[in-house]
Design a protein around this motif. Structure first.
Motif, PDB file in Angstrom:
ATOM      1  N   TRP A 100      74.071 -46.299   2.854  1.00  4.90           N
ATOM      2  CA  TRP A 100      73.714 -47.071   4.056  1.00  4.90           C
ATOM      3  C   TRP A 100      74.564 -48.326   4.191  1.00  4.90           C
ATOM      4  O   TRP A 100      75.042 -48.661   5.272  1.00  4.90           O
ATOM      5  N   TRP A 101      74.803 -48.994   3.083  1.00  8.08           N
ATOM      6  CA  TRP A 101      75.585 -50.229   3.126  1.00  8.08           C
ATOM      7  C   TRP A 101      77.070 -49.995   3.357  1.00  8.08           C
ATOM      8  O   TRP A 101      77.738 -50.798   4.007  1.00  8.08           O
ATOM      9  N   HIS A 102      77.614 -48.911   2.827  1.00  9.16           N
ATOM     10  CA  HIS A 102      79.070 -48.739   2.816  1.00  9.16           C
ATOM     11  C   HIS A 102      79.592 -47.680   3.782  1.00  9.16           C
ATOM     12  O   HIS A 102      80.780 -47.629   4.038  1.00  9.16           O
ATOM     13  N   SER A 103      78.747 -46.823   4.298  1.00  9.64           N
ATOM     14  CA  SER A 103      79.092 -45.796   5.294  1.00  9.64           C
ATOM     15  C   SER A 103      80.336 -44.985   4.953  1.00  9.64           C
ATOM     16  O   SER A 103      81.272 -44.912   5.748  1.00  9.64           O
ATOM     17  N   THR A 113      70.215 -45.130   8.572  1.00 11.14           N
ATOM     18  CA  THR A 113      68.937 -45.707   8.156  1.00 11.14           C
ATOM     19  C   THR A 113      68.783 -45.605   6.649  1.00 11.14           C
ATOM     20  O   THR A 113      69.391 -44.752   5.998  1.00 11.14           O
ATOM     21  N   TYR A 114      67.961 -46.484   6.139  1.00  8.59           N
ATOM     22  CA  TYR A 114      67.560 -46.426   4.733  1.00  8.59           C
ATOM     23  C   TYR A 114      66.047 -46.282   4.713  1.00  8.59           C
ATOM     24  O   TYR A 114      65.331 -47.134   5.240  1.00  8.59           O
ATOM     25  N   GLY A 115      65.541 -45.222   4.117  1.00  8.99           N
ATOM     26  CA  GLY A 115      64.115 -44.968   4.112  1.00  8.99           C
ATOM     27  C   GLY A 115      63.452 -45.141   2.758  1.00  8.99           C
ATOM     28  O   GLY A 115      62.294 -44.792   2.593  1.00  8.99           O
ATOM     29  N   HIS A 137      66.660 -55.333   2.066  1.00  7.08           N
ATOM     30  CA  HIS A 137      66.147 -56.345   2.990  1.00  7.08           C
ATOM     31  C   HIS A 137      67.251 -56.989   3.817  1.00  7.08           C
ATOM     32  O   HIS A 137      66.970 -57.674   4.787  1.00  7.08           O
ATOM     33  N   TRP A 138      68.495 -56.828   3.434  1.00  8.56           N
ATOM     34  CA  TRP A 138      69.624 -57.312   4.219  1.00  8.56           C
ATOM     35  C   TRP A 138      70.101 -56.151   5.059  1.00  8.56           C
ATOM     36  O   TRP A 138      70.091 -55.004   4.622  1.00  8.56           O
ATOM     37  N   LYS A 139      70.551 -56.401   6.246  1.00  3.48           N
ATOM     38  CA  LYS A 139      70.992 -55.333   7.151  1.00  3.48           C
ATOM     39  C   LYS A 139      72.507 -55.358   7.294  1.00  3.48           C
ATOM     40  O   LYS A 139      73.069 -56.398   7.623  1.00  3.48           O
TER      41      LYS A 139
END
Length: 150
Positions: A100-103, A113-115, A137-139
């Motif tokens: 999610w962070w690095h795509s 999304t992160y679930g 918690h950081w987007k």
């Protein structure tokens, strides 16, 4: 696990694909990064993030080699050992948050999304292009393409 106790991943590499597959000391649970040439992002691009749970890094990477890495150029691998890993579900969350962070362009799940549960990751050692630290918690700053929903 709360956010004050971050998950630490100790990264090793880069290794050639053959060396990573041949490694006999790799743990059966961990995460890995695959780098290579990308048509848009250029050389030494982070292409894929994955995990192995119940098989060695070598066995999992051999599956990738046989399915798609044979068609890639200049492939290198980084292997991550997760300190104090308490469950397979936590490992899946670690993989999902990292994606999610690095795509990475070759991953298809967990891009928008992160679930998973609350999580903070610290990358230590030879982390490659991964951020040193990131949290659920950081987007990450990005907008999904038209027609896609975060």
């Amino acid at each position: 696990m709360d956010l004050e106790r971050p998950v630490q991943i100790v990264w090793q590499g880069p290794f050639t694909l053959a060396a990573a597959i041949a490694s006999s000391t790799a743990p059966s649970k961990g995460v890995y990064q695959i780098y290579g040439q990308h048509i848009v992002f250029g050389p030494n691009s982070l292409l894929y993030v994955g995990m192995t749970d119940g098989q060695t890094f070598g066995a999992r990477l051999a599956q990738h080699r046989d399915r798609w890495l044979v068609h890639e150029d200049d492939v290198t691998i980084r292997l991550g050992v997760v300190a104090d890993l308490d469950s397979s579900a936590r490992l899946a969350d670690i993989e999902a948050l990292t994606i999610w962070w690095h795509s990475p362009p070759y991953n298809s799940k967990n891009i928008w999304t992160y679930g998973g549960g609350p999580l903070r990751i610290q990358n230590l050692g030879a982390r490659g292009r991964l951020h040193p630290e990131y949290s659920s918690h950081w987007k990450p700053a990005r907008t999904p393409p038209d027609g896609e929903h975060p």
